[in-house]
Design an enzyme around this catalytic site. Structure first.
Site, PDB file in Angstrom:
ATOM      1  N   LYS A   1     -65.868-100.159  17.969  1.00 29.71           N
ATOM      2  CA  LYS A   1     -66.390-101.167  17.042  1.00 29.71           C
ATOM      3  C   LYS A   1     -67.901-101.062  17.123  1.00 29.71           C
ATOM      4  CE  LYS A   1     -62.712-104.601  17.866  1.00 29.71           C
ATOM      5  NZ  LYS A   1     -62.293-105.631  18.843  1.00 29.71           N
TER       6      LYS A   1
ATOM      7  N   GLU B   1     -57.110-112.222   9.982  1.00 30.41           N
ATOM      8  CA  GLU B   1     -57.067-110.838   9.482  1.00 30.41           C
ATOM      9  C   GLU B   1     -55.973-110.612   8.441  1.00 30.41           C
ATOM     10  OE1 GLU B   1     -56.792-108.438  13.027  1.00 30.41           O
ATOM     11  OE2 GLU B   1     -58.866-108.855  13.572  1.00 30.41           O
TER      12      GLU B   1
HETATM   13  C1  2PG Z   1     -59.565-107.143  18.301  1.00 30.07           C
HETATM   14  C2  2PG Z   1     -60.321-107.580  17.080  1.00 30.07           C
HETATM   15  C3  2PG Z   1     -59.889-106.975  15.783  1.00 30.07           C
HETATM   16  P1  2PG Z   1     -61.964-109.578  17.129  1.00 30.07           P
HETATM   17  O1  2PG Z   1     -59.404-107.900  19.258  1.00 30.07           O
HETATM   18  O2  2PG Z   1     -59.183-105.993  18.387  1.00 30.07           O
HETATM   19  O3  2PG Z   1     -58.532-107.058  15.522  1.00 30.07           O
HETATM   20  O4  2PG Z   1     -60.470-108.956  17.006  1.00 30.07           O
HETATM   21  O5  2PG Z   1     -62.750-108.977  16.021  1.00 30.07           O
HETATM   22  O6  2PG Z   1     -61.746-111.057  16.995  1.00 30.07           O
HETATM   23  O7  2PG Z   1     -62.476-109.174  18.464  1.00 30.07           O
HETATM   24 MG    MG Z   2     -58.567-105.983  20.454  1.00 33.21          MG
END
Ligand code: 2PG
Ligand code: MG
Length: 414
Positions: free
Chosen positions: A331, A199
């Site tokens: 998300k 990221e």
């Molecule tokens: C998280 C995310 C984003 P990932 O854990 O919050 O930072 O990571 O997309 O790998 O789940």
């Molecule tokens: Mg997270």
């Protein structure tokens, strides 16, 4: 003007980590809406599966068989699109068509409607209301599943400019923290070559305790320099630390194993020492009671659930009953259709949870996250600090502020 879907097309492209990503074009009138699905590395058990067992190619094949059902459908009908997707694939985690397709179809449809109507996407999502900017929250130092061996066990050390009044200044503050973190890492490790994780956060050869010192010093330095408060945040991504077989949190880099009680005490000691504004996934996703204990014990720090809720309204309602957390990660691809994520935001608001609309570690360069964050009135947008795919979302907030603002900042815990 009519906003019926005239045609739609799917293809495989690549995300910021170089993985295959599902992209959809939706045609409304003369306008083309486009979205490609992001992907996580540290995922919660309850997330929609990105692809059917036949993989990304199988998802495109499946799309060819069902996509005609969307022709003639109103691209503005975000809820209706979600319903239709659940009819096409009634499995609980989109195992037949893949959650990535559900994400891309619904976000591309709203993008197409937005272009056809010349109405910004955030207004199609949020309707007629007073809009305010979310606080940008960004990863400045990290490890875990987003970086290589030798980096910290904790996945993300973040920066959040809680005292900023303007979104431009807020975004810039996080950039200054990111810069200062590099300077401080170089003081501790002369061999640091500037490596970054997925990221865009620095991925140094430091342990968690050094990393906490570095990021806390950097947010304080930048607060002094810029004249408003910038605070630290942490995403433990506990799913990556917790070993369900032994029931302990394994900090392998430091060679430390913590029981649940010790983990809670570790988190509380960090809150005590550094007063972070934000803590995400401090415990494994099954531990609703543990989340409730921590939430009660931490007055000025948000306790945010990511893998525990996975943007799922029923899991959030279960948490709300016992006060597990006071913030939620949203998300869209954890659940699939945009409409379901908007429903989740409504449940979060009704139960007084702070909403954090979040990117994934494998991202597209699409700016849509900024519109989703504004549309659901999220208090925080977690989208990294630097890197093209991260900055795309942040720059969109700046453009929105110029075109439709100036907008105030949301209220967030100080
Ligand atoms: C998280 C995310 C984003 P990932 O854990 O919050 O930072 O990571 O997309 O790998 O789940
Ligand atoms: Mg997270």
């Amino acid at each position: 003007m009519e906003t019926q879907i005239k045609d739609l097309k799917a293809r495989i492209v690549f995300n910021s980590r170089g993985e295959k990503a599902f992209e959809v074009d939706v045609i409304v009138g003369e306008s083309v809406g486009r979205a490609s699905a992001p992907a996580g590395a540290s995922t919660g058990g309850g997330e929609a599966v990105p692809f059917p067992p036949s993989g990304p190619e199988g998802a495109v094949e499946a799309f060819k068989a069902y996509s005609n059902k969307f022709i003639g459908f109103d691209a503005c009908d975000i809820e209706g699109l979600a319903e239709l997707l659940h009819q096409i694939d009634p499995s609980p985690s989109f195992t037949n068509i893949g959650g990535a397709a559900a994400f891309a179809i619904t976000v591309a449809a709203v993008d197409a409607a937005s272009k056809a109507l010349k109405v910004p996407m955030f207004k199609l999502i949020g309707g007629d209301k007073v809009y305010a900017h979310p606080y940008p929250l960004g990863n400045v130092l990290g490890g875990g599943k987003h970086a290589g061996e030798g980096s910290p066990d904790i996945q993300e050390f973040l920066s959040i400019p809680v005292g900023s009044r303007r979104v431009y200044d807020a975004i810039y503050a996080n950039i200054l923290v990111h810069k200062d973190v590099r300077r401080l890492i170089e003081k501790l490790d002369k061999t640091f070559a500037g490596g970054k994780g997925d990221e865009g956060a620095w991925a140094p050869n430091l342990n968690d305790l050094n990393a906490l010192e570095v990021v806390s010093t950097a947010v304080n330095n930048v607060s002094d320099k810029i004249g408003f408060k910038v605070k630290m945040g942490i995403d433990f991504a506990s799913g990556s630390l917790f070993d369900p077989k032994t029931g302990v949190y394994n900090y392998s880099r430091r060679g430390v194993k913590l029981t649940k009680e010790e983990q809670i005490n570790f988190v509380l000691s960090i809150i005590d020492k550094y007063s972070p504004a934000y803590i995400e996934d401090p415990l494994f996703e099954d531990d609703f009671e543990g989340f409730a204990t921590l939430t009660k014990a931490s007055k000025n720090t948000l306790i945010v659930g990511d893998d525990i809720f996975v943007t799922n309204s029923s899991l959030l309602l279960k948490g709300a009953e016992i006060g597990a957390g006071n913030g939620v990660i949203l998300k869209v691809n954890q659940v699939g259709p945009l409409g379901d994520a908007i429903g989740f935001a409504k449940v979060a608001k009704a139960n007084k949870y702070t909403i954090v609309v979040s990117h994934r570690s494998g991202e597209s360069v699409d700016p849509h996250l900024a519109h989703i964050a504004l549309g659901v009135s999220s208090e925080i947008m977690k989208s990294g600090v630097v890197g093209g795919e991260r900055i795309a979302k942040l720059n969109e907030l700046i453009r929105i502020d110029e075109l439709y603002g100036p907008l105030k900042m949301m209220k967030v815990i100080k």
